[in-house]
Design an enzyme around this catalytic site. Structure first.
Site, PDB file in Angstrom:
ATOM      1  N   LYS A  56     -12.076   0.779   0.512  1.00 55.38           N
ATOM      2  CA  LYS A  56     -11.435  -0.392  -0.094  1.00 55.38           C
ATOM      3  C   LYS A  56     -10.915  -1.320   1.000  1.00 55.38           C
ATOM      4  O   LYS A  56     -11.116  -2.531   0.956  1.00 55.38           O
ATOM      5  CB  LYS A  56     -10.291   0.048  -1.024  1.00 55.38           C
ATOM      6  CG  LYS A  56     -10.798   0.621  -2.340  1.00 55.38           C
ATOM      7  CD  LYS A  56      -9.728   1.343  -3.146  1.00 55.38           C
ATOM      8  CE  LYS A  56     -10.367   1.942  -4.397  1.00 55.38           C
ATOM      9  NZ  LYS A  56      -9.485   2.815  -5.171  1.00 55.38           N
ATOM     10  N   GLN A  84      -3.512   4.586  -5.198  1.00 53.32           N
ATOM     11  CA  GLN A  84      -4.640   5.463  -5.526  1.00 53.32           C
ATOM     12  C   GLN A  84      -4.170   6.628  -6.407  1.00 53.32           C
ATOM     13  O   GLN A  84      -3.183   7.295  -6.098  1.00 53.32           O
ATOM     14  CB  GLN A  84      -5.274   5.984  -4.220  1.00 53.32           C
ATOM     15  CG  GLN A  84      -6.527   6.808  -4.404  1.00 53.32           C
ATOM     16  CD  GLN A  84      -7.721   6.018  -4.910  1.00 53.32           C
ATOM     17  OE1 GLN A  84      -7.845   4.823  -4.672  1.00 53.32           O
ATOM     18  NE2 GLN A  84      -8.599   6.675  -5.638  1.00 53.32           N
ATOM     19  N   ASP A  97      -5.412  -3.226 -10.363  1.00 50.62           N
ATOM     20  CA  ASP A  97      -6.078  -2.159 -11.123  1.00 50.62           C
ATOM     21  C   ASP A  97      -6.092  -2.469 -12.626  1.00 50.62           C
ATOM     22  O   ASP A  97      -6.847  -1.860 -13.381  1.00 50.62           O
ATOM     23  CB  ASP A  97      -5.318  -0.833 -10.944  1.00 50.62           C
ATOM     24  CG  ASP A  97      -5.963   0.076  -9.920  1.00 50.62           C
ATOM     25  OD1 ASP A  97      -7.199   0.079  -9.818  1.00 50.62           O
ATOM     26  OD2 ASP A  97      -5.208   0.799  -9.237  1.00 50.62           O
TER      27      ASP A  97
END
Ligand code: GUN
Length: 299
Positions: free
Chosen positions: A55, A99, A122
């Site tokens: 990422k 995460q 997200d």
């Protein structure tokens, strides 16, 4: 019958990243805004470490700033919440991703709800979940949006098609179903308590498999000509003892029946990170009241 078209997620994601890179250059040069993404990793799970590294690498490649926060697994919930507060207040950070999964002593609900909804790239915050469900402009979760981009590219108009989503997770299954509904599909969510999963799947023009069970979907579950999107990423042991990555769909069988199918790897996987970058650019543009033509679709 001829074999299914293999949907090339690597190529699509590369094209999206090129478009995003061009736009990032523009807002840096003309508006002096550099989109910034903060990625937080708690603990030392090897798979999560790889995701987080990728990422950050991809963000830097397209000209964004990347802030990596790697924390020990024994960090307290309060310490993590304090870090997130700091990122919420940091004007150089436009997107925050923590995460998942988190260690069991940390509540992922509390952590997700601590992220400012405008920085929630997200799309997991209840505010963004609600926006998706009610047709508003929020932030859409990366993997389901990546799947939708591939579906629209493959099929064009989706109106009236029967879509079956296998799996009901908050990260993929539920938002995927919402997105398909927004495109006027007739949507079924099948899950572990569904009476006859293969029969549900056989009715699908679009089948999205997101259950995390290696090669569960067999060829005879698929309607001939259907479009199959395989979200699964399962590491399995081969007969020779080596390891390989397989999806939730038995590819060798499905490819003989489907009209089009995403492979694993090289299908949905690369789309997730490309959409994360897209969401970060969108977040930066919204926070600076700039137009975001590269992100105009899917808002
Ligand atoms: N873990 C697995 N998928 C995801 C994702 O899309 N976002 C985050 N934050 N964690 C994940």
């Amino acid at each position: 019958m001829s074999e299914a078209k293999i949907i090339d997620g690597n190529a699509f994601a590369a094209g999206l990243r090129d478009t995003l890179a061009e736009h990032v250059r523009e807002i840096r040069d003309y508006n002096h805004v550099t989109p910034g993404l903060a990625v937080v990793l708690v603990g030392d799970d090897p798979a999560s470490q790889v995701y987080v590294r990728n990422k950050n690498r991809r963000a830097v490649e397209i000209g964004m700033e990347s802030f990596e926060h790697v924390l020990p697994s024994d960090i307290t919930e309060q310490q993590l919440l304090t870090l997130i507060e700091g990122l919420n207040d940091d004007p150089a950070v436009h997107g925050i991703l923590v995460q998942l999964p988190l260690p069991p002593h940390i509540s992922s609900t509390k952590v997700i709800e601590a992220i400012h909804p405008d920085k929630d790239v997200d799309g997991f915050h209840p505010w963004n979940v609600g926006k998706l469900a009610t047709g508003g402009k929020g932030m859409i979760p990366c993997t389901p949006l990546g799947c939708m981009m591939l579906l629209r590219d493959q099929l064009g108009e989706l109106e009236g098609l029967k879509a079956v989503v296998l799996g009901r997770s908050n990260i993929v299954g539920k938002p995927m179903a919402q997105l398909l509904l927004r495109e006027n599909c007739t949507v079924t969510i099948a899950h572990s308590r569904t009476r006859d999963v293969p029969a549900e799947c056989r009715g699908a023009d679009i089948l999205v498999a997101a259950v995390g069970r290696a090669e569960m979907v067999r060829g005879d579950w698929i309607k001939p000509g259907a479009t199959v999107i395989d979200v699964g990423m399962n590491r399995v042991t081969k007969p020779d003892g080596g390891r390989k990555l397989v999806g939730d769909v038995r590819f060798d069988e499905a490819v003989k029946v489907a009209g089009a199918i995403t492979p694993v790897p090289g299908g949905v996987g690369p789309m997730t990170i490309a959409v994360l970058l897209r969401n970060t650019l969108l977040a930066a543009c919204r926070q600076h009241r700039l137009k975001a033509p590269a992100c105009d679709e899917w808002v």
